[in-house]
Design a protein around this motif. Structure first.
Motif, mmCIF file in Angstrom:
data_model
loop_
_atom_site.group_PDB
_atom_site.id
_atom_site.type_symbol
_atom_site.label_atom_id
_atom_site.label_comp_id
_atom_site.label_asym_id
_atom_site.label_seq_id
_atom_site.Cartn_x
_atom_site.Cartn_y
_atom_site.Cartn_z
ATOM 1 N N LYS A 97 -23.276 10.345 26.750
ATOM 2 C CA LYS A 97 -24.338 10.354 27.763
ATOM 3 C C LYS A 97 -23.746 9.843 29.067
ATOM 4 O O LYS A 97 -23.270 8.720 29.154
ATOM 5 N N LYS A 98 -23.741 10.706 30.071
ATOM 6 C CA LYS A 98 -23.186 10.370 31.373
ATOM 7 C C LYS A 98 -24.122 9.423 32.122
ATOM 8 O O LYS A 98 -25.292 9.298 31.782
ATOM 9 N N THR A 99 -23.602 8.774 33.142
ATOM 10 C CA THR A 99 -24.395 7.830 33.920
ATOM 11 C C THR A 99 -25.551 8.525 34.649
ATOM 12 O O THR A 99 -26.553 7.902 34.947
ATOM 13 N N ASN A 100 -25.428 9.847 34.884
ATOM 14 C CA ASN A 100 -26.514 10.586 35.546
ATOM 15 C C ASN A 100 -27.550 11.116 34.554
ATOM 16 O O ASN A 100 -28.462 11.840 34.935
ATOM 17 N N GLY A 101 -27.391 10.779 33.257
ATOM 18 C CA GLY A 101 -28.346 11.195 32.233
ATOM 19 C C GLY A 101 -27.960 12.450 31.479
ATOM 20 O O GLY A 101 -28.546 12.761 30.443
ATOM 21 N N GLU A 102 -26.991 13.204 31.980
ATOM 22 C CA GLU A 102 -26.527 14.408 31.296
ATOM 23 C C GLU A 102 -25.917 14.024 29.950
ATOM 24 O O GLU A 102 -25.234 13.020 29.828
ATOM 25 N N LYS A 103 -26.155 14.854 28.904
ATOM 26 C CA LYS A 103 -25.644 14.569 27.562
ATOM 27 C C LYS A 103 -24.922 15.780 26.998
ATOM 28 O O LYS A 103 -25.287 16.918 27.295
ATOM 29 N N GLU A 104 -23.922 15.519 26.167
ATOM 30 C CA GLU A 104 -23.274 16.566 25.383
ATOM 31 C C GLU A 104 -23.031 16.005 23.993
ATOM 32 O O GLU A 104 -22.731 14.817 23.839
ATOM 33 N N SER A 105 -23.139 16.867 22.999
ATOM 34 C CA SER A 105 -22.848 16.494 21.620
ATOM 35 C C SER A 105 -21.570 17.182 21.187
ATOM 36 O O SER A 105 -21.316 18.340 21.541
#
Length: 116
Positions: A97-105
């Motif tokens: 989870k990036k600091t800007n809220g973007e997520k990748e699994s």
């Protein structure tokens, strides 16, 4: 006496080599059991160790750990210092989870983790 010291040193070196060899080769089962939850504090390439892409994670339980992109393919490129990494024990999915809220699994494959 000198001959015994030589053999003890030789045996100690052999044991150290075997320990390091085994510790550098995590298995898929070990990765599956591993729990990770923390903040990325370092991102670097280990030039002296096959050029592995490494993330250092300061876990919320206080224990730092390192993740190697050999097992989590694509995770290194996606992650930045300050991002949160989470992987539940006995699960094959790792979430960044990036600091800007973007997520990748990222999910485990036969060669490591790839984008899910």
């Amino acid at each position: 006496m000198v001959n015994i010291k030589f053999h003890v040193i030789k045996l100690t070196c052999l044991c150290l080599f075997i320990t390091l060899f085994i510790s550098c080769h995590s298995t898929k089962e070990e990765l599956f059991k591993q729990k990770v939850w923390g903040i990325v504090t370092q991102k670097f390439i280990q030039e002296h160790n096959h050029g592995f892409k490494i993330l250092t994670i300061q876990q919320f339980d206080g224990i730092p750990c390192r993740l190697q992109d050999t097992y989590y393919l694509g995770m290194w490129e996606f992650s930045e210092i300050g991002d949160t990494i989470q992987k539940v024990a006995n699960c094959d999915t790792l979430i960044v989870k990036k600091t800007n809220g973007e997520k990748e699994s990222f999910v485990v494959t036969s060669h490591g983790y790839s984008l899910f």
